[in-house]
Design a protein around this motif. Sequence first.
Motif: not given
Length: 98
Positions: A3-6, A27-30
């Motif tokens: 999810t880094g790019r997003l 995204i706030a967190s994953a």
Amino acid sequence: MGTGRLRKREIDLEDIGRNVIVQATWIASAEYYLNEGMVEICLAPALMPYLLDLKRNFTTVALKYAIGMKSAHAIRIYELLKQYQGIGHRLVTIADLR
């Protein structure tokens, strides 16, 4: 992780009713569940008022097609065309695309 790019991608939303532009990331967190092949994401709180109204104002796109598109412009054009899929035609000027 995946999810880094997003997480780094920013979005600008013009809130006409409040006369402001909201700048946020998606995204706030994953959380990655190791060995389960699953990820749980928490969307940015600033986006929630806009996302909660999606049931009334949305266009469905096939993820299998959109995910292969590398350009944000290509995805947007795909979304615009999907809005009028039932009608069968749409005329869009270059000025409208900008």
